[in-house]
Design a protein around this motif. Sequence first.
Motif, PDB file in Angstrom:
ATOM      1  N   ALA A 167       0.821  -1.209   0.000  1.00 38.08           N
ATOM      2  CA  ALA A 167       0.000   0.000   0.000  1.00 38.08           C
ATOM      3  C   ALA A 167       0.853   1.257   0.000  1.00 38.08           C
ATOM      4  O   ALA A 167       0.498   2.270  -0.623  1.00 38.08           O
ATOM      5  CB  ALA A 167      -0.925  -0.008   1.208  1.00 38.08           C
ATOM      6  N   LEU A 179       1.247   5.522  -1.853  1.00 37.71           N
ATOM      7  CA  LEU A 179       1.455   6.790  -1.173  1.00 37.71           C
ATOM      8  C   LEU A 179       2.685   7.519  -1.708  1.00 37.71           C
ATOM      9  O   LEU A 179       2.665   8.742  -1.901  1.00 37.71           O
ATOM     10  CB  LEU A 179       1.597   6.559   0.334  1.00 37.71           C
ATOM     11  CG  LEU A 179       0.384   5.931   1.032  1.00 37.71           C
ATOM     12  CD1 LEU A 179       0.675   5.739   2.514  1.00 37.71           C
ATOM     13  CD2 LEU A 179      -0.863   6.779   0.826  1.00 37.71           C
ATOM     14  N   LEU A 225      -3.658   0.559   5.729  1.00 35.96           N
ATOM     15  CA  LEU A 225      -2.739   0.123   4.688  1.00 35.96           C
ATOM     16  C   LEU A 225      -3.043  -1.280   4.192  1.00 35.96           C
ATOM     17  O   LEU A 225      -2.751  -1.624   3.037  1.00 35.96           O
ATOM     18  CB  LEU A 225      -1.295   0.198   5.203  1.00 35.96           C
ATOM     19  CG  LEU A 225      -0.749   1.599   5.448  1.00 35.96           C
ATOM     20  CD1 LEU A 225       0.614   1.530   6.120  1.00 35.96           C
ATOM     21  CD2 LEU A 225      -0.653   2.403   4.158  1.00 35.96           C
ATOM     22  N   MET A 257      -6.473   0.090  -0.559  1.00 36.59           N
ATOM     23  CA  MET A 257      -5.069   0.481  -0.565  1.00 36.59           C
ATOM     24  C   MET A 257      -4.202  -0.583  -1.228  1.00 36.59           C
ATOM     25  O   MET A 257      -3.236  -0.259  -1.940  1.00 36.59           O
ATOM     26  CB  MET A 257      -4.595   0.749   0.861  1.00 36.59           C
ATOM     27  CG  MET A 257      -5.152   2.026   1.477  1.00 36.59           C
ATOM     28  SD  MET A 257      -4.736   3.516   0.528  1.00 36.59           S
ATOM     29  CE  MET A 257      -2.954   3.521   0.645  1.00 36.59           C
ATOM     30  N   SER A 258      -4.529  -1.839  -0.999  1.00 38.28           N
ATOM     31  CA  SER A 258      -3.776  -2.909  -1.663  1.00 38.28           C
ATOM     32  C   SER A 258      -3.940  -2.828  -3.173  1.00 38.28           C
ATOM     33  O   SER A 258      -2.976  -3.023  -3.931  1.00 38.28           O
ATOM     34  CB  SER A 258      -4.251  -4.272  -1.153  1.00 38.28           C
ATOM     35  OG  SER A 258      -3.924  -4.438   0.204  1.00 38.28           O
TER      36      SER A 258
END
Length: 355
Positions: free
Chosen positions: A19, A23, A280, A285-286
């Motif tokens: 994740a 970002l 996360l 997010m994955s």
Amino acid sequence: MQETTLRQDNTNRIRTLQAARFLFILLIYLSHSVEPLAHSPFDFGGEGGVAFFFVLSGFVLSYGYGPRVSRGEFDGKRFFWKHFWHLYPLHLLFFSATVALDYRLGVSYDALQIATSLLLVQTWIPSDHTLFVANGVSWFLCDTLFCYIVFAWLYKWLTSIRTSRLAIGMTVLAAVYACLALQVPDKMTNCTLYSNPLLRAIDFSLGIIAYRFYKTCPSIRKQPRLFPYVDVALLLAVYALYQIMCPQIRCSMLFWPVMPLIVVRLATADASEGWATRLLQSKPMSWLGSVSFEIFIAHLLVIRIVQHIVGYDGSEKLAAINLAVSIVSTILVAEALRRWFVKPVTDVINRRLLR
């Protein structure tokens, strides 16, 4: 952008690292798109994001392939070509699309620029003339391929050398690097210190070293305290230092002490149960992490197309609309590429060339 998967020797995925890829891709994205809105460059996002990914690659490859390297079971040739063919088709697609678009706009490239970019050797030439050609982010792929070539050798050396010698060696390297870097003219920083494969291999090596201590020191694998508050504070501190550092130091070396620590803390946080870890490890997010490579390759062209469609009159409102639309569009394009281009092409190559 090396996918954060653990192969054969390690059957689980480090979901927090997976994740985190999104970002830090977002930081790189903002470095190329937020200036009209912020009225100032955000080079920190690009340079910090790049440093993170080189360190992450060294760490993840060590985690996934290190045991095989140690046992003498690592097939370096197959490893390289497998990763090359995962990267190159998408690079070729977007390089060709960008060249075609630029041609329509009256922008042309000479033979040297075309050849070095197609062959992914542009960062071996210390010249801005060949560095950021067409789809400018492709320079990162050149350095990444070099890291793949030297991975097994670096892993064997960096995991076998005595800790005291390693510490002395890294200290001497940092001192020599700083002294030499300060002699580089500002206009040569990008085509030397920032992009040269030999120098970015230092960041990659720091990822391998981070894995070495992650593997051998049980205390390091304990759940990190105050995650992610310490990590955000570290990045903010580095950001503050970035503002007063000269380009020769801040483009890469500034991040050396911080990014390995953040990668290790992210990896160890995967076993914790805090709110940040749950976020996360979430499916959205994955998923975003899984398309980060496609986002990276596609985003410059998508930003250009969105700005052409939406328009830009210099106002903050339209700049914000451009940014929001371009981010959403890039994510959608990335998923489409992963599903209908990268995966089918990779499957064909794996069946026909890598059997």
